[in-house]
Design a protein around this motif. Structure first.
Motif, PDB file in Angstrom:
ATOM      1  N   ALA A 525       0.921  -1.245   0.120  1.00 37.03           N
ATOM      2  CA  ALA A 525       0.076  -0.078  -0.165  1.00 37.03           C
ATOM      3  C   ALA A 525       0.865   1.282   0.049  1.00 37.03           C
ATOM      4  CB  ALA A 525      -0.979  -0.135   1.221  1.00 37.03           C
ATOM      5  N   ALA A 526       2.006   1.298   0.909  1.00 28.92           N
ATOM      6  CA  ALA A 526       2.881   2.394   0.917  1.00 28.92           C
ATOM      7  C   ALA A 526       3.643   2.584  -0.586  1.00 28.92           C
ATOM      8  CB  ALA A 526       3.812   2.194   1.987  1.00 28.92           C
ATOM      9  N   SER A 527       3.936   1.322  -1.395  1.00 26.70           N
ATOM     10  CA  SER A 527       4.435   1.581  -2.260  1.00 26.70           C
ATOM     11  C   SER A 527       3.493   2.027  -3.687  1.00 26.70           C
ATOM     12  CB  SER A 527       5.203   0.314  -2.881  1.00 26.70           C
ATOM     13  OG  SER A 527       5.727   0.249  -4.190  1.00 26.70           O
ATOM     14  N   PHE A 528       2.493   1.400  -3.543  1.00 27.40           N
ATOM     15  CA  PHE A 528       1.276   1.373  -4.919  1.00 27.40           C
ATOM     16  C   PHE A 528       0.435   2.783  -4.633  1.00 27.40           C
ATOM     17  CE2 PHE A 528       2.294  -3.132  -5.539  1.00 27.40           C
ATOM     18  CZ  PHE A 528       3.188  -3.002  -6.441  1.00 27.40           C
ATOM     19  N   THR A 529       0.019   2.919  -3.508  1.00 31.41           N
ATOM     20  CA  THR A 529      -0.990   4.216  -3.044  1.00 31.41           C
ATOM     21  C   THR A 529      -0.550   4.635  -1.906  1.00 31.41           C
ATOM     22  OG1 THR A 529      -2.320   2.109  -2.024  1.00 31.41           O
ATOM     23  CG2 THR A 529      -2.876   2.696  -4.237  1.00 31.41           C
ATOM     24  N   PRO A 530       0.544   5.449  -2.164  1.00 25.04           N
ATOM     25  CA  PRO A 530       1.009   6.319  -0.877  1.00 25.04           C
ATOM     26  C   PRO A 530       0.041   7.168  -0.147  1.00 25.04           C
ATOM     27  CG  PRO A 530       2.073   6.918  -2.718  1.00 25.04           C
ATOM     28  CD  PRO A 530       1.342   5.658  -3.333  1.00 25.04           C
ATOM     29  N   GLY A 531      -1.097   7.625  -1.098  1.00 26.28           N
ATOM     30  CA  GLY A 531      -2.192   8.435  -0.548  1.00 26.28           C
ATOM     31  C   GLY A 531      -3.019   8.073   0.296  1.00 26.28           C
ATOM     32  N   LEU A 532      -3.125   6.343   0.241  1.00 24.98           N
ATOM     33  CA  LEU A 532      -4.158   5.932   1.235  1.00 24.98           C
ATOM     34  C   LEU A 532      -3.721   5.880   2.987  1.00 24.98           C
ATOM     35  CD1 LEU A 532      -5.234   2.571  -0.949  1.00 24.98           C
ATOM     36  CD2 LEU A 532      -6.768   4.819  -0.313  1.00 24.98           C
ATOM     37  N   ARG A 533      -4.541   5.997   3.654  1.00 23.72           N
ATOM     38  CA  ARG A 533      -4.176   5.901   5.034  1.00 23.72           C
ATOM     39  C   ARG A 533      -4.560   4.622   5.562  1.00 23.72           C
ATOM     40  NH1 ARG A 533      -8.685  10.566   6.452  1.00 23.72           N
ATOM     41  NH2 ARG A 533      -9.591   9.031   5.259  1.00 23.72           N
ATOM     42  N   VAL A 534      -3.458   3.849   5.964  1.00 28.83           N
ATOM     43  CA  VAL A 534      -3.545   2.446   6.060  1.00 28.83           C
ATOM     44  C   VAL A 534      -3.075   2.349   7.760  1.00 28.83           C
ATOM     45  CG1 VAL A 534      -2.551   0.289   5.771  1.00 28.83           C
ATOM     46  CG2 VAL A 534      -2.908   1.969   3.781  1.00 28.83           C
ATOM     47  N   HIS A 535      -3.944   1.655   8.419  1.00 28.29           N
ATOM     48  CA  HIS A 535      -3.855   1.301   9.776  1.00 28.29           C
ATOM     49  C   HIS A 535      -3.460  -0.198  10.096  1.00 28.29           C
ATOM     50  CE1 HIS A 535      -4.139   1.205  14.072  1.00 28.29           C
ATOM     51  NE2 HIS A 535      -5.038   0.581  14.165  1.00 28.29           N
ATOM     52  N   ALA A 553     -11.848   5.967  11.889  1.00 27.50           N
ATOM     53  CA  ALA A 553     -12.298   7.131  11.153  1.00 27.50           C
ATOM     54  C   ALA A 553     -11.519   7.762  10.363  1.00 27.50           C
ATOM     55  CB  ALA A 553     -12.876   7.897  12.200  1.00 27.50           C
ATOM     56  N   GLY A 554     -10.201   7.834  10.833  1.00 24.15           N
ATOM     57  CA  GLY A 554      -9.220   8.618  10.065  1.00 24.15           C
ATOM     58  C   GLY A 554      -8.478   7.643   8.910  1.00 24.15           C
ATOM     59  N   SER A 555      -9.015   6.877   8.769  1.00 21.22           N
ATOM     60  CA  SER A 555      -8.108   5.540   7.745  1.00 21.22           C
ATOM     61  C   SER A 555      -8.932   5.153   6.486  1.00 21.22           C
ATOM     62  CB  SER A 555      -7.745   4.282   8.727  1.00 21.22           C
ATOM     63  OG  SER A 555      -7.119   4.232   9.891  1.00 21.22           O
ATOM     64  N   ASP A 556      -8.322   4.668   5.454  1.00 14.20           N
ATOM     65  CA  ASP A 556      -8.943   4.197   4.296  1.00 14.20           C
ATOM     66  C   ASP A 556      -9.059   2.841   4.268  1.00 14.20           C
ATOM     67  OD1 ASP A 556      -9.374   6.739   3.133  1.00 14.20           O
ATOM     68  OD2 ASP A 556      -7.291   6.913   2.761  1.00 14.20           O
ATOM     69  N   LEU A 557      -7.930   2.120   4.949  1.00 14.77           N
ATOM     70  CA  LEU A 557      -7.654   0.763   4.722  1.00 14.77           C
ATOM     71  C   LEU A 557      -7.186   0.220   6.267  1.00 14.77           C
ATOM     72  CD1 LEU A 557      -7.421  -2.074   3.171  1.00 14.77           C
ATOM     73  CD2 LEU A 557      -5.260  -1.450   2.677  1.00 14.77           C
ATOM     74  N   VAL A 558      -8.046  -0.541   6.895  1.00 14.93           N
ATOM     75  CA  VAL A 558      -7.514  -1.400   8.139  1.00 14.93           C
ATOM     76  C   VAL A 558      -7.182  -2.706   7.934  1.00 14.93           C
ATOM     77  CG1 VAL A 558      -8.294  -1.898  10.384  1.00 14.93           C
ATOM     78  CG2 VAL A 558      -8.874   0.306   9.241  1.00 14.93           C
TER      79      VAL A 558
END
Length: 937
Positions: A525-535, A553-558
């Motif tokens: 996720a950090a490599s391909f979609t760095p704009g996504l907020r991942v937890h 609430a502040g994440s896109d992908l958990v």
């Protein structure tokens, strides 16, 4: 004579067919020398006991043995086949007598007549001859055998009859011809001249019998007694070699004679022909409809086995009835609150009944339903089909009127109901949005590549993104079932990026996966979609309560694990998820487990499953995964078992299989590496880094090695000693990352109390399981022989396969044998383990198209050389290369340095780890420290 060889070992012949026990129970008084294969693959001579039989005894024995009995040796079954062939030629009259002189007397012997057909038969026998018989004399031995057995077989068929005529007496009783009164030479010449004329009269190949079925003609005025149903004519024809079949006429006495004899044999093969009337003006037979149906369904096979050809009318069609479904759907309202979602999508449909390629009209359906006949005339064609099935199908169509309104769920329920369509549904046509769902002419709408995606999607991955977006818009769950290595991760990340660019604020996605791939998802996720907020939600320090709700609430992908999902299910159920995704969804193939129940209990607007193996062993696994994606789609486990699993797995019910495909295919996107439309999009080699977490036991050992190295470095000022301390620590840390037992060298088990002690070994097990499920092969490379000695027996026991381990201690001959066994088709070893040094060069192992590096080498060139054992000339499949490392450890940081710095990636072979020893203490501490995310549960 027939020589039957046997070993000296005692045999248990109970249950063998008579007369073999009596034969094998005799005392073997002879010994013969035979050539047999030896243990080294060559040939050697050996002497074995044998039994010699005279031709008549041999023929009697062989004709009494059942050739199909698997307990008979292969060469004996072959001889039985030859003897039976001779008997068939004798019964067909294709044998002739021949004079010959033996022991000073003249004898008459039967032999095959010869001709093209017998020569072809002998040629086929010669090609199929077992190796032992081939080495014992080959074709000449076969010819001698046929010649020796023909005479006693013919005499046996003649049934012991006798005659006063000297020639016939000699033919029938196997006695010599009396010396003629006018001198032996003249008498023999006369006899031979007469026999020659007989042979010449038979030398012309006899024509074949052909029976031609002719449809009823009203002008014949031939009907079944007591009905208006016309009789079918079975025309009797002869077909000379190379010519067309011709009807037999009274004007051809010789043809009549041959046809009558052959027709009698045809009636023996298919006795129902004896009971039908014949044409008073010829040999043709007149068949009622019931006999016509049985003739085509059963008699044709019996006639063909006896050498008789059956010709059907040109306008005859044998077809099975089937249903076709036409579905129409209104436009989808994506941006309003009024649209129905998921299985409540509205549509209309109607059924069509077809026989073969003929789609029937309402009038034709009504007529078929009334007649319930198995043979009907439709549009100038005679169509043979199951009348009862036709009637049921017609009734089913009538019960579902044109344009019935329903929902998607209601339509699919028809196909999975307890009373499903009575005949297979072999085609579904559709319009509107449902066309893209059901595989119609239209495709999902194009989706632009998200700006936030740092990757170039291959064409099949772009199609995957469009399918995922389409299913999400409809609120329909799905399974992305691409083969391992085709990029399911990047397709899902692209979907998330697309949704957030299109709609802005989107409810978060919960992704549940095995612990071994948590780190992989985080880094991809950090490599391909760095704009996504991942937890990442796992580990003993994971958030709970309000803290968890705030970070979600502040994440896109958990990202969480199956084990954590089961423990925290109540908290996860209270969160407003937009989507729940299962990675490696085969983990929920058993619907009864706590993990399966937990992920099903988590509510979400959309559900997706990612797996390369949607079915591993049983269809129930597919039902379980689909039940997560679309609850209730295939019914309960008990309903699915009764309606699909048992009919398909046990009974091979094609109708049930067709219905299952019709129901499931809209919700499963499956691409495999062997598909040309996919393979053309792939590079020749896929390389990927796959990450595993440490177990708590590994983490404790890792910290202990670091503490020991720090103490030793603090206590030494000698540069050489310092290098030794650093190199020793590097090796020990690699061992810890592999497995505690590897580091401790204590012989402890690979797993303990059913739990893996090594995150890396757990990941290797998952990879190997996926490879074997695809029917493919894999090479595993390690730089440690000790680690290989742990992995090989564990995988062998886990998967029940041989796992050869090629290392420096394997002798040259054994090494070559390992390679040969692995490369051959049908090898029992789909997994091969190799040490990097011993197996990294000089081997051709193209039978594998997966390569896994269990522990990273510091020099990429060394790994590439090992990979090239599979990725080389002769490899016909794309090669999937996986490099394993442990999250938050020395392995991960070395990998980042090798892939991120050209000067390190291009290190010369042999430099290896020396550059690390030149680092300062602080640099070493930063390189080797244990990260906070290293440990999984």
């Amino acid at each position: 004579m027939l020589w039957t060889a046997a070993s000296d070992a005692p045999h248990d012949h109970d249950g063998l067919p008579s007369p073999l026990p009596g034969l094998l129970g005799r005392r073997f008084r002879h010994r013969v020398t035979v050539t047999v294969p030896d243990a080294l693959g060559g040939l050697s001579e050996t002497t074995v006991p044998a039994l010699a039989l005279a031709p008549a005894d041999a023929a009697s024995l062989l004709l009494d043995l059942p050739a199909a009995d698997p307990r008979l040796p292969g060469d004996l079954r072959y001889l039985v086949h030859v003897a039976r062939g001779i008997r068939r030629w004798a019964e067909a009259g294709r044998v002739v007598p021949e004079l010959g002189r033996e022991d000073g007397r003249w004898w008459v012997r039967w032999r095959l007549l010869g001709g093209d057909r017998q020569r072809a038969w002998l040629a086929e026998l010669g090609a199929a001859m077992p190796g032992m018989l081939r080495r014992a004399g080959g074709r000449q031995a076969l010819d001698d055998f046929v010649l020796a057995l023909t005479d006693p077989i013919v005499r046996d068929r003649l049934g012991g009859r006798d005659s006063d005529h000297p020639m016939l007496h000699a033919l029938l009783t196997d006695t010599p011809i009396p010396e003629p009164e006018d001198g032996p030479i003249r008498g023999v010449a006369v006899a031979e001249s007469r026999l020659e004329r007989w042979r010449e009269s038979l030398a012309v190949e006899e024509p074949d019998l052909v029976l031609r079925l002719v449809e009823p003609d009203e002008s014949d005025d031939l009907a079944e007694p007591g009905s208006d149903v016309l009789l079918w004519r079975l025309e009797v024809c002869l077909r000379p070699s190379g010519e067309a079949p011709m009807p037999v006429r009274h004007s051809d006495p010789e043809g009549l004679r041959v046809a009558l004899r052959l027709l009698g044999k045809a009636m023996e093969a298919y006795p129902r022909l004896r009971a039908v009337p014949s044409d008073p003006d010829g040999l043709d037979l007149l068949l009622p409809l019931a006999v016509v149906m049985d003739l085509v369904a059963h008699g044709a096979r019996a006639l063909a086995a006896s050498g008789v050809t059956l010709l059907l009318p040109r306008a005859w069609v044998v077809a099975a009835p089937s249903l076709r479904l036409a579905v129409a759907s209104p436009p989808v309202l994506l941006d309003t609150d009024e649209r129905d979602v998921g299985m409540n999508q509205l549509l209309s449909y109607n059924w069509e009944l077809a026989i073969g390629d003929l789609v029937l009209t309402a009038t034709e359906i009504e007529r078929l339903a009334r007649s319930a006949a198995d043979l009907v005339q439709l549009r100038g064609q005679w169509v043979q089909a199951d009348g009862a099935a036709l009637a049921k199908a017609a009734k089913y169509v009538g019960a579902h009127e044109l344009g019935d309104a329903s929902t998607l769920g209601g339509l699919l329920a028809l196909l999975t109901a307890a009373d499903p369509p009575p005949v297979p549904v072999d085609a579904i046509t559709s319009t509107g949005w449902v066309s893209a769902l059901l595989g119609g002419a239209s495709r999902p709408d194009p989706v632009p590549t998200p700006h936030g995606l740092n990757a170039t999607l291959r064409p099949y991955q772009q199609r995957g993104l469009e399918w995922l977006a389409f299913m999400s818009d409809l609120g329909l769950g799905g399974i992305l079932a691409d083969d391992m290595g085709l990029g399911k991760t990047v397709q899902l990340l692209a979907l998330l990026a697309h949704e957030r660019e299109r709609a802005g604020t989107v409810a978060p996605t919960l992704l549940v996966c095995p612990m071994s791939v948590v780190g992989n998802w985080q880094r991809e996720a950090a490599s391909f979609t760095p704009g996504l907020r991942v937890h990442v939600h796992h580990g003993p320090a994971r958030l709970r309560g309000d803290g968890f709700a705030a970070v979600v609430a502040g994440s896109d992908l958990v990202v969480t694990t199956y084990a954590v999902a089961a423990r925290d299910v109540e908290m996860l159920r209270e969160t407003g998820w937009g989507r729940v995704v299962l990675d490696e969804a085969q983990h929920v193939k058993n619907a009864a487990t706590a993990q399966s129940r937990a992920v099903r209990a988590i509510p979400a607007r959309h559900r997706l499953a990612l797996t390369g193996t949607p079915v591993e062993n049983r269809l129930e696994e597919l039902r379980s995964i689909l039940d997560f994606a679309n609850p209730g789609l295939l019914g309960s486990p008990q309903q699915f078992r009764a309606r699909f699993a048992v009919p398909i797995e046990r009974l091979q019910d094609e109708g049930a299989l067709a219905r299952l495909k019709a129901v499931t295919s809209p919700f499963v996107l499956r691409r495999v590496k062997t598909d040309p439309t996919v393979i053309a999009d792939l590079p020749e080699k896929f390389e990927m880094t796959v990450r595993a977490n440490l177990t708590a036991e590994q983490a404790g050992l890792y910290r202990g090695v670091l503490d020991d190295m720090t103490r030793r470095l603090r206590d030494t000022d000698n540069p050489r000693a310092r290098k030794g301390v650093v190199l020793a620590a590097l090796t020990r840390l690699k061992q810890v990352c592999n497995h505690p037992s590897h580091f401790l060298a204590d012989g402890s088990p690979a797993i303990r109390r059913g739990r893996h002690r090594s995150g890396k070994l757990a990941l290797v097990e998952d990879i190997v399981e996926s490879v074997l499920a695809d029917g493919e092969r894999v090479l595993l490379f390690t730089q440690f022989r000790e680690f290989g000695s742990i992995v090989a027996p564990y995988l062998a026991e886990r998967f029940g396969v041989e796992v050869p381990f090629l290392h420096g201690g394997v002798a040259r001959t054994a090494r070559d044998e390992m390679v040969r066994d692995f490369q051959r088709d049908g090898s029992p070893s789909p997994v091969m383990l190799l040490s990097l040094k011993a197996g990294g060069t000089g081997l051709n192992l193209t039978a594998a198209n997966h390569v896994v590096h269990l522990d990273r080498w510091w020099n990429p060139a060394v790994e590439n050389q090992a990979t090239d054992r599979a990725f080389r000339i002769g490899q016909r499949r794309d090669v999937q290369v996986r490099k394993l490392l442990c999250v938050g450890t020395l392995e991960e940081r070395i990998d980042a340095m090798l892939t991120g710095k050209a000067e390190l990636a291009d290190l010369a072979v042999g430099v290896g780890e020396k550059w690390i020893t030149e680092m300062s203490d602080n640099e070493l501490a930063a390189l080797m420290m244990l990260g906070d995310d290293a440990v999984g549960e």
